[in-house]
Design a protein around this motif. Structure first.
Motif, PDB file in Angstrom:
ATOM      1  N   THR A 169       0.910  -1.091  -0.167  1.00 44.71           N
ATOM      2  CA  THR A 169       0.027   0.168  -0.058  1.00 44.71           C
ATOM      3  C   THR A 169       0.814   1.340  -0.014  1.00 44.71           C
ATOM      4  N   ALA A 170       0.343   2.495  -0.377  1.00 43.61           N
ATOM      5  CA  ALA A 170       1.061   3.676  -0.459  1.00 43.61           C
ATOM      6  C   ALA A 170       0.737   4.543   0.713  1.00 43.61           C
ATOM      7  N   TRP A 171       1.731   5.333   1.128  1.00 45.20           N
ATOM      8  CA  TRP A 171       1.402   6.353   2.087  1.00 45.20           C
ATOM      9  C   TRP A 171       2.586   7.695   1.383  1.00 45.20           C
TER      10      TRP A 171
ATOM     11  N   ALA B  83       3.950   6.459  -2.965  1.00 44.21           N
ATOM     12  CA  ALA B  83       3.118   6.308  -4.166  1.00 44.21           C
ATOM     13  C   ALA B  83       3.812   6.493  -5.355  1.00 44.21           C
TER      14      ALA B  83
ATOM     15  N   MET C 108      -1.239   3.020  -6.151  1.00 49.29           N
ATOM     16  CA  MET C 108       0.112   3.442  -6.357  1.00 49.29           C
ATOM     17  C   MET C 108      -0.020   4.355  -7.548  1.00 49.29           C
TER      18      MET C 108
ATOM     19  N   GLY D 116      -4.884   3.962  -8.138  1.00 51.65           N
ATOM     20  CA  GLY D 116      -3.854   4.435  -8.681  1.00 51.65           C
ATOM     21  C   GLY D 116      -3.576   4.837  -9.992  1.00 51.65           C
TER      22      GLY D 116
END
Length: 211
Positions: A45-47, A95, A113, A131
């Motif tokens: 997952t993205a942050w 991301a 992403m 994303g």
């Protein structure tokens, strides 16, 4: 604590009691993450931080290694004797970071992403949700789902179904023994083929498009 990989050639992450590894290290634009896993899961997952956080559950006898080679950050695990092991990865990345994920008996999940995503497994499910960017996903024995992606999508499965849902961009899908479902897509280029299965397309048709 953060570990800056630019100052290290190799980082060995020692398993904590309970067969769990946790580490966080800073990264910079231009780097990409490569994860290879024999069996288990890869969840990414993205942050908003320029850092990678890795949590891995694995057998006591295994160790997780991170190796830096140019722009590549390679993540893998092995036992003390080099025997492949099952590992469940839960990874958080910026991301913008390109991902190259590979597995054998591995399920792969990627969310939100804004970069290139490449996911390959032999026996397992692949899910790429949300994303932007180029998405390439393939499984030999397992379903593939790409949902809510803006960008070019290339998907394949040998013996299971493929779904592309609510995505915008060029779409190329190949299957051998499985159904293909393209729902709610917006694209001016769609190529879908299967040897043994059905193809369903639900989406708008552009006047200058190729389908």
């Amino acid at each position: 604590n953060d570990v800056t990989l630019l100052t290290l050639a190799t980082v060995l992450m020692t398993a904590l009691p309970g067969a769990r590894t946790d580490t966080t290290f800073s990264v910079h634009h231009g780097e990409r993450l490569n994860v290879s896993n024999f069996g288990g899961e890869i969840v990414v997952t993205a942050w908003g931080k320029n850092a990678v956080k890795i949590a891995a559950e694995h057998p006591d006898r295994a160790r997780v290694y991170v190796t830096e080679s140019g722009p590549n950050l390679d993540v893998r695990a092995a036992s003390r004797h080099g025997i492949p092991v099952r590992v469940d990865y839960d990874i958080v990345v910026p991301a913008w970071m390109p991902l190259f994920l590979k597995g054998i008996y591995t399920d792969i999940s990627v969310k939100a992403m804004k970069s290139e995503v490449s996911a390959e497994t032999v026996q397992g499910e692949i899910r790429v949700e949300g994303g932007e960017g180029f998405v390439r996903a393939s499984s030999v024995e397992g379903p593939v789902l790409v949902a809510g992606v803006r960008g070019r999508v290339e998907v394949s499965s040998v013996s299971d179904e493929v779904h592309v849902v609510g995505s915008k961009g060029e779409i190329v899908v190949n299957a051998i023994n499985g159904d293909i479902s393209l729902e709610g897509v917006e694209s001016s280029l769609v190529e879908a083929s299967t040897v043994s299965g059905d193809v369903v397309f639900l989406g708008g048709l552009h006047e200058d498009g190729r389908y």
